[in-house]
Design a protein around this motif. Sequence first.
Motif, mmCIF file in Angstrom:
data_model
loop_
_atom_site.group_PDB
_atom_site.id
_atom_site.type_symbol
_atom_site.label_atom_id
_atom_site.label_comp_id
_atom_site.label_asym_id
_atom_site.label_seq_id
_atom_site.Cartn_x
_atom_site.Cartn_y
_atom_site.Cartn_z
ATOM 1 N N PRO A 92 0.574 -1.430 0.372
ATOM 2 C CA PRO A 92 -0.212 0.200 -0.382
ATOM 3 C C PRO A 92 0.784 1.545 -0.194
ATOM 4 O O PRO A 92 0.576 2.442 -0.263
ATOM 5 N N TRP A 111 -3.516 -6.719 0.568
ATOM 6 C CA TRP A 111 -2.342 -5.779 0.864
ATOM 7 C C TRP A 111 -1.414 -6.268 2.291
ATOM 8 O O TRP A 111 -2.518 -7.445 2.778
ATOM 9 N N ASP A 339 -4.356 2.105 1.434
ATOM 10 C CA ASP A 339 -4.896 1.245 1.267
ATOM 11 C C ASP A 339 -6.337 2.512 2.516
ATOM 12 O O ASP A 339 -7.129 1.827 3.027
ATOM 13 N N LYS A 340 -5.937 3.187 2.808
ATOM 14 C CA LYS A 340 -6.441 4.690 3.430
ATOM 15 C C LYS A 340 -8.062 5.440 2.914
ATOM 16 O O LYS A 340 -8.251 6.094 3.431
ATOM 17 N N THR A 344 -10.715 2.438 -1.708
ATOM 18 C CA THR A 344 -9.974 1.637 -1.513
ATOM 19 C C THR A 344 -10.171 0.595 0.339
ATOM 20 O O THR A 344 -9.716 -0.733 0.584
ATOM 21 N N LYS A 345 -11.263 1.227 0.878
ATOM 22 C CA LYS A 345 -11.988 1.035 2.271
ATOM 23 C C LYS A 345 -12.573 -0.664 2.013
ATOM 24 O O LYS A 345 -12.147 -1.637 3.071
ATOM 25 N N TYR A 347 -10.869 -3.490 0.647
ATOM 26 C CA TYR A 347 -9.646 -3.886 1.138
ATOM 27 C C TYR A 347 -8.920 -4.040 2.374
ATOM 28 O O TYR A 347 -7.815 -4.837 2.688
ATOM 29 N N GLN A 348 -9.241 -2.910 2.950
ATOM 30 C CA GLN A 348 -8.664 -2.395 4.566
ATOM 31 C C GLN A 348 -8.342 -4.254 5.024
ATOM 32 O O GLN A 348 -9.002 -5.430 5.645
ATOM 33 N N GLU A 349 -6.969 -3.854 5.734
ATOM 34 C CA GLU A 349 -6.998 -4.645 6.806
ATOM 35 C C GLU A 349 -5.343 -4.420 8.153
ATOM 36 O O GLU A 349 -4.589 -3.251 7.192
ATOM 37 N N ASP A 350 -4.946 -4.582 8.931
ATOM 38 C CA ASP A 350 -4.232 -4.194 10.339
ATOM 39 C C ASP A 350 -2.690 -4.151 9.433
ATOM 40 O O ASP A 350 -2.422 -5.936 8.540
ATOM 41 N N GLU A 355 1.921 0.985 10.465
ATOM 42 C CA GLU A 355 1.265 2.211 11.318
ATOM 43 C C GLU A 355 2.543 2.566 12.267
ATOM 44 O O GLU A 355 2.433 3.653 12.421
#
Length: 386
Positions: A92, A111, A339-340, A344-345, A347-350, A355
């Motif tokens: 990402p 991602w 990814d933010k 692309t919501k 597909y989001q993952e941690d 971070e």
Amino acid sequence: MTDSPIPLFKVFMSDKASGSVSKVLSSGYITQGPEVEKFEEVLKNYFSNDKVVTTNSATSGLHLIFHMLKEYGLGEDKVKIDTALDHVLTTPLTCTATNWPIILNDINLRWVDVNPENCNMDLDDLESKVNKNTKAVLVVHWGGYPVDLDRLREIQNNFYQKYGFKFVIIEDSAHAFGTKTDKEMIGNTGNISSFSFQAIKHLTSVDGGCINFNYKEDVDRAKLLRWYGIDREENRKDFRCESDILNVGFKFHMNDVNAYIGRMNFEPVTKDLLKKHENNGIYYNDKLKNIKNVELMDYSNDYSVPFWIYTIKVKNRDRFMEHMKNKNIIVSRVHERNDKHTATKSYQEDLPLLESFIDEMVCIPVGWWVGEAEREYIVESIKEGW
Ligand SMILES: Cc1ncc(COP(=O)(O)O)c(C=O)c1O
């Protein structure tokens, strides 16, 4: 130090390009023609790879690659998106141009986390995420620093043992023109590699790009698909009318004006400018060590990297950016994480690694326009603190 800011990017246009492009403009042949062929020859020589196909941008090139993955399969084994569950694993932390072509081809993406030590894809996370639906892995050589390709191939080989096919490795090499590892050159790694010749890249053709394949059939298909599906080399009864088109294609070809500019810029860039990018990077690797509130990437000395951007991690980044602005030095994060976005919501993952450093990373000027005085001034300005 200077009244005018030290830019983060600068367009390099050789005198030869600007002085003689009118020859092409008035030649009567300005779209795809002999100049495209000549530029492709120059690139093939440079990469020692005869499977280079130019396009009108890297974004078009990536779109073409994912269209081929979806519709035809890539490589000798024709690895292909077969079901809605099939996916591409990707990073990402990059330009939107990297990932939007996957989405626009209606291919699933997942991602993979980002390595805080070099901003490239985290290969441990990649290894944990590959599964039978992984058809391709798309990596970016962030700032020009190469992804660990040996490790990536090892993951690909283990994957092969388990699933009986190899996912396709696609390198978005837009930042990595001229990068060499201790063993190979980016653009000739046995993978598919996409380069950009957009305005602020190392080598510009104003806009443009190329795809370096490693399989002849992919080259032939890409050449058809970059121009409506029409075979430009066929014998025709009526020169204006193509014969039967088997598969519809795009209008993604490079034109002669862009190709000529790219070719005229090629020599000064490869003979001189890339070395300046590399030397400035080596200088920063040394001089920015052990400075309070600055953490450097973990760059290996075994690679030859003409950094397109030089990334560092700083505490209190907003204050750092303000400080550098006051010093007349342009800095930026360059690319927002992909990814933010609202788009692309789904597909989001941690991504805990990303971070952990996204709020600290920032890029400083490193290109050919940064001379000895400028780079010393940049280092002194950072040492001053903020
Ligand atoms: C990583 C990356 N990929 C692809 C592109 C797209 O390149 P182009 O502008 O040639 O389409 C860019 C452009 O900056 C980029 O940074």
